[in-house]
Scaffold this motif. Structure first.
Motif, mmCIF file in Angstrom:
data_model
loop_
_atom_site.group_PDB
_atom_site.id
_atom_site.type_symbol
_atom_site.label_atom_id
_atom_site.label_comp_id
_atom_site.label_asym_id
_atom_site.label_seq_id
_atom_site.Cartn_x
_atom_site.Cartn_y
_atom_site.Cartn_z
ATOM 1 N N GLY A 193 0.797 -1.228 0.000
ATOM 2 C CA GLY A 193 0.000 0.000 0.000
ATOM 3 C C GLY A 193 0.826 1.271 0.000
ATOM 4 O O GLY A 193 0.279 2.366 0.070
ATOM 5 N N LEU A 194 2.144 1.141 -0.073
ATOM 6 C CA LEU A 194 3.036 2.311 -0.030
ATOM 7 C C LEU A 194 3.797 2.398 -1.350
ATOM 8 O O LEU A 194 3.856 1.419 -2.102
ATOM 9 C CB LEU A 194 4.026 2.157 1.132
ATOM 10 C CG LEU A 194 3.390 2.107 2.526
ATOM 11 C CD1 LEU A 194 4.371 1.556 3.542
ATOM 12 C CD2 LEU A 194 2.941 3.514 2.939
ATOM 13 N N PRO A 195 4.412 3.534 -1.627
ATOM 14 C CA PRO A 195 5.208 3.609 -2.851
ATOM 15 C C PRO A 195 6.281 2.509 -2.836
ATOM 16 O O PRO A 195 6.871 2.247 -1.795
ATOM 17 C CB PRO A 195 5.854 5.003 -2.779
ATOM 18 C CG PRO A 195 4.989 5.778 -1.841
ATOM 19 C CD PRO A 195 4.388 4.797 -0.886
ATOM 20 N N GLY A 196 6.491 1.858 -3.964
ATOM 21 C CA GLY A 196 7.500 0.796 -4.027
ATOM 22 C C GLY A 196 6.964 -0.549 -3.571
ATOM 23 O O GLY A 196 7.733 -1.478 -3.321
ATOM 24 N N GLU A 197 5.649 -0.673 -3.482
ATOM 25 C CA GLU A 197 5.053 -1.962 -3.071
ATOM 26 C C GLU A 197 5.571 -3.096 -3.965
ATOM 27 O O GLU A 197 5.714 -2.912 -5.170
ATOM 28 C CB GLU A 197 3.530 -1.868 -3.200
ATOM 29 C CG GLU A 197 2.841 -3.190 -2.951
ATOM 30 C CD GLU A 197 1.340 -3.099 -3.185
ATOM 31 O OE1 GLU A 197 0.664 -2.477 -2.376
ATOM 32 O OE2 GLU A 197 0.867 -3.644 -4.208
ATOM 33 N N ASP A 198 5.834 -4.240 -3.352
ATOM 34 C CA ASP A 198 6.389 -5.352 -4.114
ATOM 35 C C ASP A 198 5.767 -6.651 -3.599
ATOM 36 O O ASP A 198 6.009 -7.069 -2.473
ATOM 37 C CB ASP A 198 7.919 -5.346 -3.887
ATOM 38 C CG ASP A 198 8.620 -6.410 -4.711
ATOM 39 O OD1 ASP A 198 7.940 -7.220 -5.353
ATOM 40 O OD2 ASP A 198 9.871 -6.428 -4.688
ATOM 41 N N VAL A 199 4.934 -7.270 -4.413
ATOM 42 C CA VAL A 199 4.299 -8.537 -4.030
ATOM 43 C C VAL A 199 4.814 -9.602 -4.997
ATOM 44 O O VAL A 199 4.702 -9.425 -6.219
ATOM 45 C CB VAL A 199 2.758 -8.436 -4.127
ATOM 46 C CG1 VAL A 199 2.100 -9.787 -3.835
ATOM 47 C CG2 VAL A 199 2.224 -7.375 -3.155
ATOM 48 N N ARG A 200 5.373 -10.664 -4.482
ATOM 49 C CA ARG A 200 5.925 -11.697 -5.378
ATOM 50 C C ARG A 200 5.971 -13.055 -4.671
ATOM 51 O O ARG A 200 5.952 -13.116 -3.436
ATOM 52 C CB ARG A 200 7.323 -11.306 -5.837
ATOM 53 C CG ARG A 200 8.298 -11.116 -4.692
ATOM 54 C CD ARG A 200 9.704 -10.935 -5.184
ATOM 55 N NE ARG A 200 9.970 -9.583 -5.667
ATOM 56 C CZ ARG A 200 11.080 -9.255 -6.324
ATOM 57 N NH1 ARG A 200 11.984 -10.177 -6.590
ATOM 58 N NH2 ARG A 200 11.295 -8.016 -6.706
ATOM 59 N N PRO A 201 6.078 -14.143 -5.490
ATOM 60 C CA PRO A 201 6.260 -15.457 -4.851
ATOM 61 C C PRO A 201 7.554 -15.450 -4.056
ATOM 62 O O PRO A 201 8.549 -14.835 -4.481
ATOM 63 C CB PRO A 201 6.376 -16.414 -6.052
ATOM 64 C CG PRO A 201 5.789 -15.675 -7.213
ATOM 65 C CD PRO A 201 6.018 -14.219 -6.960
ATOM 66 N N ALA A 202 7.561 -16.164 -2.922
ATOM 67 C CA ALA A 202 8.748 -16.139 -2.061
ATOM 68 C C ALA A 202 9.961 -16.706 -2.793
ATOM 69 O O ALA A 202 11.096 -16.303 -2.540
ATOM 70 C CB ALA A 202 8.465 -16.930 -0.788
ATOM 71 N N ARG A 203 9.737 -17.628 -3.737
ATOM 72 C CA ARG A 203 10.899 -18.229 -4.436
ATOM 73 C C ARG A 203 11.622 -17.197 -5.295
ATOM 74 O O ARG A 203 12.766 -17.384 -5.669
ATOM 75 C CB ARG A 203 10.469 -19.421 -5.284
ATOM 76 C CG ARG A 203 9.528 -19.066 -6.412
ATOM 77 C CD ARG A 203 9.254 -20.243 -7.355
ATOM 78 N NE ARG A 203 8.242 -19.834 -8.312
ATOM 79 C CZ ARG A 203 6.949 -19.932 -8.123
ATOM 80 N NH1 ARG A 203 6.491 -20.475 -7.022
ATOM 81 N NH2 ARG A 203 6.089 -19.487 -9.017
ATOM 82 N N ASP A 204 10.940 -16.072 -5.611
ATOM 83 C CA ASP A 204 11.581 -15.026 -6.428
ATOM 84 C C ASP A 204 12.269 -13.957 -5.583
ATOM 85 O O ASP A 204 12.703 -12.935 -6.116
ATOM 86 C CB ASP A 204 10.536 -14.345 -7.327
ATOM 87 C CG ASP A 204 9.975 -15.310 -8.356
ATOM 88 O OD1 ASP A 204 10.593 -16.378 -8.548
ATOM 89 O OD2 ASP A 204 8.920 -15.000 -8.944
ATOM 90 N N LEU A 205 12.325 -14.142 -4.259
ATOM 91 C CA LEU A 205 12.967 -13.118 -3.418
ATOM 92 C C LEU A 205 14.451 -13.044 -3.749
ATOM 93 O O LEU A 205 15.119 -14.061 -3.896
ATOM 94 C CB LEU A 205 12.827 -13.472 -1.938
ATOM 95 C CG LEU A 205 11.507 -13.092 -1.273
ATOM 96 C CD1 LEU A 205 11.508 -13.525 0.186
ATOM 97 C CD2 LEU A 205 11.270 -11.584 -1.378
ATOM 98 N N ALA A 206 14.918 -11.795 -3.907
ATOM 99 C CA ALA A 206 16.350 -11.624 -4.197
ATOM 100 C C ALA A 206 16.807 -10.346 -3.524
ATOM 101 O O ALA A 206 16.066 -9.369 -3.492
ATOM 102 C CB ALA A 206 16.558 -11.517 -5.704
#
Ligand SMILES: C[S@@+](CC[C@H](N)C(=O)[O-])C[C@H]1O[C@@H](n2cnc3c(N)ncnc32)[C@H](O)[C@@H]1O
Length: 444
Positions: A408-421
């Motif tokens: 909900g903030l600028p730069g929000e990032d939602v992704r599958p955990a396997r793609d965390l980097a």
């Protein structure tokens, strides 16, 4: 004696007919007088936009003549409005104007408008004048409701309205045409006669922990918005006074009242000296507000105030020092709920259990939760993100897990955990959903 009819709907009230003089600590609100003409001519020449739409554009001793002939006072005579000068009590200098208009005696409603000369702004004069006029209109004139509108971008006016006790009721979209021809949104406020009785003297002070959701201002409850409007003081936790806080950015969408209090939000290692000192200082601020006459102090917190919120410690401190304080909380949408919605993840179905684990102390509790619960949610896991991914791989749960940062903030990032980097920010949430195979398979 009955007056002429007002749109045929009822008698024109004589309430405005008496000459009125309202005195506050610093301002005097009074009818215009011929001697105000010179100051008003200066106002018009300087292009100061402080005169109400119903005010004669060429003020002169004649138009300002005292009751009953002055043009300025025509609406007053007809019961459709009233114009007042706002003057500095100490010097008598004209500081601004205030007036009631669109008075409808059949509905007992009106609008209020005001404008302060530039050099008199930001000093509390508008708030005092608005408080005097609105109380007079509701208590002495018999009106029931006063409406106030201000551009949603005009923070100063929003603050004046709130400080004077007006409650924000909504937004009239595109209600005002700007000089560039663009239709702008107005915030709509109302003050009702019964509102004045809401806080009878002697009522114990109230501290409200307001959940304002993870970051998106649309995820704030209607109750939280109402209390933001009602509260005499709104506090927001920040890490330093010159940085906007997370709850603050949400609160500012609704009120200009937010006041920063410093908390050691990123400290580690239990009750550190910095933490304890911050709780005490914030409690000092709350108690000072109560001592100054505040009835309600709101403390805004991200997510929910009963889920890992610093509000818990503030409330304890205030209660210890002022036991008659009534502590309330207003629930907020938590980060895990927001992530579930944004990622299309079901948190629980059927007989599934949900475990919420903060990972500041390491991943052991996370591992245990994966064994003990169906769905597992991890908060505060940024510093151990690599170990979390390793644990999920070992448990065969990595593929379903989802992560949301800065929801909900600028730069929000939602992704599958396997793609965390790379590094994971503090404001990150992880959901590991329960294992599901068939529709309704988890129903007991
Ligand atoms: C001190 S706790 C506050 C929890 C909050 N009271 C709630 O009800 O969600 C801080 C943790 O909440 C989560 N969090 C809060 N806001 C978030 C956001 N906007 N995006 C992602 N995670 C958030 C993160 O896990 C963060 O480390």
């Amino acid at each position: 004696m009955p007056m002429t009819s007002n749109n045929g709907t009822g008698p024109v009230k004589s309430a405005f007919r008496e000459p009125v003089r309202l005195e506050g600590e610093r301002v005097v609100v009074r009818p215009f007088e011929p001697d105000d003409a010179a100051a008003l001519v200066d106002v018009v020449r300087a292009g100061e936009d402080i005169l109400p739409p119903t005010f004669p554009r060429e003020p002169s001793p004649e138009t300002l003549a005292p009751w009953p002939d002055g043009e300025v006072h025509l609406p007053q005579r007809e019961g459709t409005g009233v114009h007042f000068a706002v003057t500095d009590r100490a010097t008598g200098v004209l500081a601004g104007t205030i007036g009631l208009f669109r008075v409808d005696w059949s509905q007992l409603t009106c609008e209020v408008g005001y404008g302060m000369r530039p050099s008199w702004r930001g000093r509390g004069y508008a708030t005092e004048a608005l408080t005097l006029v609105s109380r007079w209109a509701l208590r002495a004139c018999g009106l029931h409701r006063i409406e106030l509108r201000a551009l949603t971008t005009d923070r100063a006016s929003l603050r004046v309205a709130e400080k004077s006790g007006f409650r924000r009721e909504g937004v009239a979209r595109g209600a005002e045409r700007g000089p560039d021809g663009e239709q702008r949104d107005q915030a709509v406020f109302g003050l009702l006669r019964p509102d004045l009785d809401d806080a009878p003297p002697g009522r114990p002070p109230r501290l409200v922990g307001l959940g304002v959701g993870p970051g998106d201002p649309e995820l704030v409850t209607a109750k939280a918005v109402r209390i933001l409007g009602e509260a005499d003081v709104v506090l927001v936790p920040v890490m330093s006074l010159d940085e906007e806080g997370r709850a603050e950015s949400v609160v500012r969408a609704y009120t200009g009242k937010a006041e920063r209090v410093v908390f050691a939000l990123n400290d580690r290692g239990g009750v550190t000296g910095r933490r304890a000192a911050a709780w005490d200082r914030a409690a000092d601020r709350v108690l000072r507000a109560f001592a100054d006459g505040a009835r309600t102090v709101a403390f805004a917190t991200i997510g929910d105030p009963n889920v890992y919120s610093t509000f818990t410690y503030l409330a304890q401190t205030v209660r210890e020092r002022r036991p008659d304080t009534v502590v309330e909380t207003v629930p907020g949408i938590t980060a895990m709920q927001d992530l579930a919605a944004r990622s299309g993840t079901v948190l629980a179905e059927g007989a599934e259990s949900v475990g919420l684990v903060p990972l500041t102390g390491g991943v052991a509790a996370f591992r245990a939760a994966l064994d003990a619960c169906d769905t597992v949610v991890a908060y505060k896991f940024g510093s151990v993100a690599d170990e979390v991914i390793g644990t999920l791989k070992d448990a065969g749960r990595l593929d379903d897990a989802v992560c949301g940062a800065r929801l909900g903030l600028p730069g929000e990032d939602v992704r599958p955990a396997r793609d965390l980097a790379g590094p994971v920010p503090y404001l990150s949430t992880l959901i590991v959903p329960g294992r599901r195979t068939t529709r309704g398979g988890k129903i007991a």
